[in-house]
Scaffold this active site. Structure first.
Site, PDB file in Angstrom:
ATOM      1  N   GLY A  55     -64.200  21.051 -23.367  1.00  8.40           N
ATOM      2  CA  GLY A  55     -63.580  20.105 -22.714  1.00  8.40           C
ATOM      3  C   GLY A  55     -63.344  20.323 -21.212  1.00  8.40           C
ATOM      4  O   GLY A  55     -64.237  20.922 -20.856  1.00  8.40           O
ATOM      5  N   GLU A  56     -62.127  19.715 -20.653  1.00  9.34           N
ATOM      6  CA  GLU A  56     -62.091  19.941 -19.375  1.00  9.34           C
ATOM      7  C   GLU A  56     -62.913  19.123 -18.169  1.00  9.34           C
ATOM      8  O   GLU A  56     -62.817  19.218 -17.298  1.00  9.34           O
ATOM      9  CB  GLU A  56     -62.269  21.443 -18.834  1.00  9.34           C
ATOM     10  CG  GLU A  56     -61.244  22.596 -19.702  1.00  9.34           C
ATOM     11  CD  GLU A  56     -61.454  23.889 -19.233  1.00  9.34           C
ATOM     12  OE1 GLU A  56     -62.116  24.322 -18.054  1.00  9.34           O
ATOM     13  OE2 GLU A  56     -60.928  24.776 -19.905  1.00  9.34           O
TER      14      GLU A  56
END
Length: 344
Positions: A309-310
């Site tokens: 993610g991120e």
């Protein structure tokens, strides 16, 4: 709410001819050729460019996290946001490496956060409700979150940005994404649910059972926004609005992993033309992502078994866009290089 038009295809033939006349066999640069043509259509230019790239990471907490769907406690969301602000996360490293502007948006983190130059406070509250008990948010909250996400894209565009990607942070958000995928596509829930932040086999079965119970408790809605309100997160709703605003502003939209793709799924159900503006950066190792990309008809640039993610997939794939536009704008044609073309 938004005005999304299909990209004007009148330049398509000219772009394809320019690509084909470069000093290479036709199609030899594979997906780079597809991206170059798409960028040209989005910008309506034979010489598209990438200006002031941005990644916005939206962070929010989920009530479902308290039901045992993740091996990590909810407070990790707040802790990771602090890590972003201190420059210690993967997305910080990758954005610095590739000179991408990074902003972190508090969409609804349960814990307190300090003022910080990287942080934008657009909080909708201390996380969503548990959709095992009730809808995660109201329809009004979902719409408001979308507008707040859209506002952040507007600010980025005003700074000169024309290419943007979206990341997320929120313990429990793979559960949200899995239910959005299941409800919107009809794909069996077991094929949408994955290990998230690293569940073992027993934890995965427990997560599936909890999500199946939640799915059964809510009536099927044919309104995508209601589905988003029932199972989404504040960060997912903001990404949905951000994607739509970026397309409205004729920006190149870089799509990250499973959660960002679930937000795109809602956006696509509202405005199918959105896909003209989207580049799928990678295929996440989260189980449902490949099938979700297939459903949307998107071909990912990378498959690196990432599931962080991120916005990390966006940042890692961004140099490929740079290469695609570099060859389109700088590579010699057969005529310019005095190289003989293939004889028929």
């Amino acid at each position: 709410m938004f005005t999304i038009n299909s990209t004007d295809k009148r330049l398509a033939d000219a772009l394809q001819e320019k690509i084909d006349l470069k000093t290479k066999p036709v199609g030899a640069l594979g997906q780079l050729e597809r991206i170059a043509k798409q960028a040209g259509l989005i910008q309506q230019s034979l010489t598209p460019s990438l200006n002031k790239p941005h990644i916005l990471v939206f962070a929010g907490d989920h009530g479902i996290a308290k039901e045992g769907v993740s091996p990590y406690p909810q407070e990790v969301t707040q802790q990771m946001v602090l890590n972003f602000l201190h420059g210690g996360a993967a997305i910080n490293v990758f954005c610095q490496q590739h000179k991408i502007e990074l902003k972190v948006v508090n969409a609804g983190v349960a814990g307190g956060l300090p003022e910080h130059p990287l942080l934008i406070d657009a909080s909708m509250g201390a996380g969503t409700k548990s959709f095992l008990q009730q809808p995660a948010m109201t329809l009004h909250q979902a719409e408001e979150a979308m507008q707040r996400g859209a506002e952040q894209v507007k600010y980025a565009a005003e700074s000169g940005c024309n290419v943007i990607g979206f990341g997320e942070m929120g313990i429990g958000n793979t559960s949200s994404a899995a239910l959005l995928m299941h409800k919107m596509t009809g794909i069996a829930l077991a094929e949408c649910v994955g290990r998230g932040t690293g569940l073992d086999e027993q934890g995965l079965l427990r997560k599936l059972a909890i999500l199946q119970k939640a799915a059964n408790q809510h009536e099927q809605s044919h309104n995508p926004l209601q589905t988003l309100a029932t199972f989404g997160g504040f960060e997912v709703a903001m990404i949905c609005g951000a994607v739509l605003k970026a397309a409205e502003l004729n920006m190149i939209v870089l799509v990250d992993g499973f959660i960002a793709s679930s937000a795109l799924l809602i956006a696509h159900s509202l405005y199918p033309e959105i896909l003209d503006y989207c580049v799928a950066c990678h295929q996440s190792d989260e189980q449902g992502h490949r099938k979700l990309l297939d459903y949307l008809g998107l071909e990912p640039l990378l498959k690196l078994n990432m599931r962080l993610g991120e916005g990390s997939g966006v940042a890692v794939a961004y140099p490929l866009l740079c290469s695609a536009l570099a060859f389109l704008n700088e590579m010699a044609s057969f005529e310019e290089a005095a190289v003989s073309q293939r004889s028929e």
